[in-house]
Design an enzyme around this catalytic site. Structure first.
Site, mmCIF file in Angstrom:
data_model
loop_
_atom_site.group_PDB
_atom_site.id
_atom_site.type_symbol
_atom_site.label_atom_id
_atom_site.label_comp_id
_atom_site.label_asym_id
_atom_site.label_seq_id
_atom_site.Cartn_x
_atom_site.Cartn_y
_atom_site.Cartn_z
ATOM 1 N N GLU A 121 3.065 -3.861 -4.618
ATOM 2 C CA GLU A 121 3.440 -4.017 -3.207
ATOM 3 C C GLU A 121 2.603 -5.129 -2.578
ATOM 4 O O GLU A 121 1.417 -5.283 -2.887
ATOM 5 C CB GLU A 121 3.196 -2.700 -2.468
ATOM 6 C CG GLU A 121 3.716 -2.651 -1.046
ATOM 7 C CD GLU A 121 3.655 -1.230 -0.496
ATOM 8 O OE1 GLU A 121 4.142 -0.310 -1.182
ATOM 9 O OE2 GLU A 121 3.098 -1.037 0.585
ATOM 10 N N ASP A 123 1.979 -6.619 1.422
ATOM 11 C CA ASP A 123 2.256 -6.210 2.802
ATOM 12 C C ASP A 123 1.735 -7.166 3.848
ATOM 13 O O ASP A 123 0.618 -7.685 3.735
ATOM 14 C CB ASP A 123 1.566 -4.863 3.126
ATOM 15 C CG ASP A 123 1.941 -3.750 2.189
ATOM 16 O OD1 ASP A 123 3.066 -3.760 1.682
ATOM 17 O OD2 ASP A 123 1.089 -2.862 1.971
ATOM 18 N N GLU A 125 1.090 -5.871 7.562
ATOM 19 C CA GLU A 125 1.128 -4.709 8.452
ATOM 20 C C GLU A 125 0.592 -5.141 9.810
ATOM 21 O O GLU A 125 -0.507 -5.707 9.905
ATOM 22 C CB GLU A 125 0.296 -3.558 7.900
ATOM 23 C CG GLU A 125 0.926 -2.871 6.713
ATOM 24 C CD GLU A 125 0.091 -1.706 6.213
ATOM 25 O OE1 GLU A 125 0.688 -0.696 5.824
ATOM 26 O OE2 GLU A 125 -1.153 -1.812 6.193
ATOM 27 N N GLN A 138 -2.759 -7.035 9.224
ATOM 28 C CA GLN A 138 -3.409 -6.676 7.969
ATOM 29 C C GLN A 138 -2.531 -7.117 6.806
ATOM 30 O O GLN A 138 -1.310 -7.009 6.864
ATOM 31 C CB GLN A 138 -3.616 -5.159 7.907
ATOM 32 C CG GLN A 138 -4.200 -4.654 6.597
ATOM 33 C CD GLN A 138 -4.706 -3.237 6.713
ATOM 34 O OE1 GLN A 138 -5.718 -2.984 7.370
ATOM 35 N NE2 GLN A 138 -4.024 -2.301 6.080
ATOM 36 N N THR A 139 -3.151 -7.639 5.752
ATOM 37 C CA THR A 139 -2.432 -7.903 4.508
ATOM 38 C C THR A 139 -3.008 -7.004 3.427
ATOM 39 O O THR A 139 -4.219 -6.770 3.368
ATOM 40 C CB THR A 139 -2.539 -9.376 4.075
ATOM 41 O OG1 THR A 139 -3.921 -9.730 3.891
ATOM 42 C CG2 THR A 139 -1.901 -10.290 5.111
ATOM 43 N N ASN A 140 -2.116 -6.498 2.575
ATOM 44 C CA ASN A 140 -2.504 -5.641 1.451
ATOM 45 C C ASN A 140 -1.912 -6.200 0.173
ATOM 46 O O ASN A 140 -0.821 -6.775 0.181
ATOM 47 C CB ASN A 140 -1.976 -4.210 1.619
ATOM 48 C CG ASN A 140 -2.403 -3.557 2.914
ATOM 49 O OD1 ASN A 140 -3.436 -3.876 3.469
ATOM 50 N ND2 ASN A 140 -1.582 -2.640 3.401
ATOM 51 N N GLY A 150 -6.708 -1.362 -2.416
ATOM 52 C CA GLY A 150 -5.579 -2.053 -1.810
ATOM 53 C C GLY A 150 -5.842 -3.493 -1.457
ATOM 54 O O GLY A 150 -4.933 -4.199 -1.066
ATOM 55 N N ARG A 151 -7.096 -3.922 -1.592
ATOM 56 C CA ARG A 151 -7.459 -5.317 -1.319
ATOM 57 C C ARG A 151 -7.026 -5.726 0.087
ATOM 58 O O ARG A 151 -6.422 -6.770 0.298
ATOM 59 C CB ARG A 151 -6.862 -6.237 -2.389
ATOM 60 C CG ARG A 151 -7.443 -5.976 -3.780
ATOM 61 C CD ARG A 151 -6.788 -6.810 -4.856
ATOM 62 N NE ARG A 151 -7.566 -6.781 -6.086
ATOM 63 C CZ ARG A 151 -7.452 -5.838 -7.036
ATOM 64 N NH1 ARG A 151 -6.571 -4.856 -6.876
ATOM 65 N NH2 ARG A 151 -8.198 -5.882 -8.114
ATOM 66 N N GLU A 152 -7.361 -4.905 1.064
ATOM 67 C CA GLU A 152 -6.956 -5.156 2.437
ATOM 68 C C GLU A 152 -7.823 -6.209 3.107
ATOM 69 O O GLU A 152 -9.014 -6.308 2.855
ATOM 70 C CB GLU A 152 -7.045 -3.864 3.275
ATOM 71 C CG GLU A 152 -6.189 -2.727 2.782
ATOM 72 C CD GLU A 152 -6.965 -1.753 1.911
ATOM 73 O OE1 GLU A 152 -8.037 -2.137 1.384
ATOM 74 O OE2 GLU A 152 -6.508 -0.605 1.751
ATOM 75 N N TRP A 216 -4.103 6.894 11.639
ATOM 76 C CA TRP A 216 -5.094 5.959 11.123
ATOM 77 C C TRP A 216 -5.054 4.557 11.740
ATOM 78 O O TRP A 216 -6.043 3.831 11.692
ATOM 79 C CB TRP A 216 -4.909 5.786 9.604
ATOM 80 C CG TRP A 216 -3.594 5.144 9.240
ATOM 81 C CD1 TRP A 216 -2.414 5.776 9.037
ATOM 82 C CD2 TRP A 216 -3.333 3.744 9.056
ATOM 83 N NE1 TRP A 216 -1.417 4.866 8.732
ATOM 84 C CE2 TRP A 216 -1.959 3.615 8.738
ATOM 85 C CE3 TRP A 216 -4.123 2.606 9.128
ATOM 86 C CZ2 TRP A 216 -1.356 2.379 8.489
ATOM 87 C CZ3 TRP A 216 -3.523 1.373 8.887
ATOM 88 C CH2 TRP A 216 -2.158 1.264 8.565
ATOM 89 N N ARG A 288 -17.395 0.836 0.725
ATOM 90 C CA ARG A 288 -16.252 1.249 -0.089
ATOM 91 C C ARG A 288 -16.392 0.771 -1.533
ATOM 92 O O ARG A 288 -16.015 1.467 -2.473
ATOM 93 C CB ARG A 288 -14.978 0.680 0.532
ATOM 94 C CG ARG A 288 -13.694 1.200 -0.070
ATOM 95 C CD ARG A 288 -12.505 0.603 0.660
ATOM 96 N NE ARG A 288 -11.242 1.042 0.110
ATOM 97 C CZ ARG A 288 -10.085 0.459 0.358
ATOM 98 N NH1 ARG A 288 -10.053 -0.604 1.156
ATOM 99 N NH2 ARG A 288 -8.974 0.911 -0.163
#
Length: 332
Positions: A121, A123, A125, A138-140, A150-152, A216, A288
């Site tokens: 995926e 994204d 967002e 946001q990009t994922n 998710g490498r956000e 969230w 994280r």
């Protein structure tokens, strides 16, 4: 990977005192082909009357109210390509509202139905906010079911995305992924041996959704969707797909072959954007990821980020003293 240490630090220091927006200095975004009428290339996923067509089917409005959100998807799947749309986001108080523009795997909103535990995926967002604060983007990047990584990344913007349409695009090729806002590349993910199967490589379709992310999306769920401001309407125009459609014998569209490297002007524009507008980077989130993911190249520029991965300058601009949420959920 887009985390280039010394170049990032140099541009960060140069841009920190500047109030000028990042312009389209990077050169033109690759052409995405002729936009399709909705019925030519897309299908509604959910939301019944909360999806409405305008301009003879060239524009799509999807809305969120107390009853439901809405979403649509491309009719076909693609192995690499350029996916783009001009989008105008809901205005006013939009806390908890999530608008997503992304590629994932057919036939449902979750590619887990096709590749259980190994979905891919990419994204965009758009995370709503309380009145008076800007939308966050946001990009994922998810590959092979890597939802735990998710490498956000999150960013501010140099314009108000609720006042007019702006173009958002994802270029996905065999060797790299580039996210664009208007003409400016904002993120590049280069395929490396260290990423392995976590670099997206399965056929995917284009999706657009609006939904309630109260749990969230805004300050870790502190601010919920307030439906007295509903309906929240996201507008899409110039939906374009150009890529290797699954089922064709030959694929010669841009995006299928290895993408050419960015020009120096494009890379400079991207680094300037990231220095000034990136508000969270997973490569700098030491809470994280005590050990950065293998594709991350972290250098002295890490001093500009808190252990949570949040940019110090962004927190100062917003007057926030508490730790914000680091990682975020996928578009689903």
């Amino acid at each position: 990977m887009a985390c280039s240490p010394m170049a990032f630090l140099t541009v960060f220091l140069a841009a920190a005192g500047s109030c000028l927006p990042v312009a389209a200095a990077g050169g033109p975004l690759p052409p995405a082909g002729t936009p399709l009428f909705f019925r030519e290339g897309y299908t509604q996923l959910f939301g019944d009357s909360n999806l409405a067509l305008h301009g003879d089917g060239k524009r799509v409005h999807i809305s969120l109210d107390e009853r439901t959100g809405a979403g649509f998807a491309s009719q076909g799947a693609y192995l690499h390509g350029l996916f783009s749309a001009r989008i105008k986001l809901p205005a006013d108080h939009t806390a908890g509202v999530v608008v997503a523009f992304y590629v994932s795997i057919r036939p449902s909103m979750s590619n887990g139905d096709v590749y259980e535990r190994t979905h891919d995926e990419l994204d965009f967002e758009f995370l709503g906010n309380v009145r008076g604060r800007e939308w966050r983007v946001q990009t994922n990047v998810y590959g092979n079911g890597s939802t735990a990584a998710g490498r956000e990344e999150r960013y501010g913007l140099w314009f108000d995305p609720t006042e007019d349409f702006h173009r958002y695009a994802i270029l996905w090729s065999r060797d790299r992924i580039i996210f664009y806002v208007d003409e400016t590349p904002i993120r590049e993910v280069v395929r490396t041996e260290s990423m392995g199967a976590q670099f997206p490589s399965k056929p995917m379709s284009l999706y657009a959704t609006i939904w309630d992310g109260s749990s969230w999306a805004t300050s870790g769920g502190r601010y919920k969707v307030d439906y007295k401001y509903a309906p929240y309407v996201a507008e899409f125009a110039d939906l374009a797909l150009r890529g290797c459609a699954v089922g064709r014998r030959a694929c010669e569209e841009p995006g299928d072959a290895a993408a050419p490297p960015m020009s120096p002007a494009q890379r400079s524009a991207m680094e300037a954007f990231r220095a000034r507008y990136m508000t969270y980077g997973y490569c700098y989130d030491r809470l994280r990821y005590p050990a950065p993911l293998p594709e991350c190249s972290v250098g002295p520029e890490a001093a500009a980020f808190l252990p949570s991965g949040d940019a110090r300058a962004a927190l100062r601009r917003h007057g926030r003293r508490h730790r914000t949420r680091g990682g975020a959920d996928s578009a689903l």
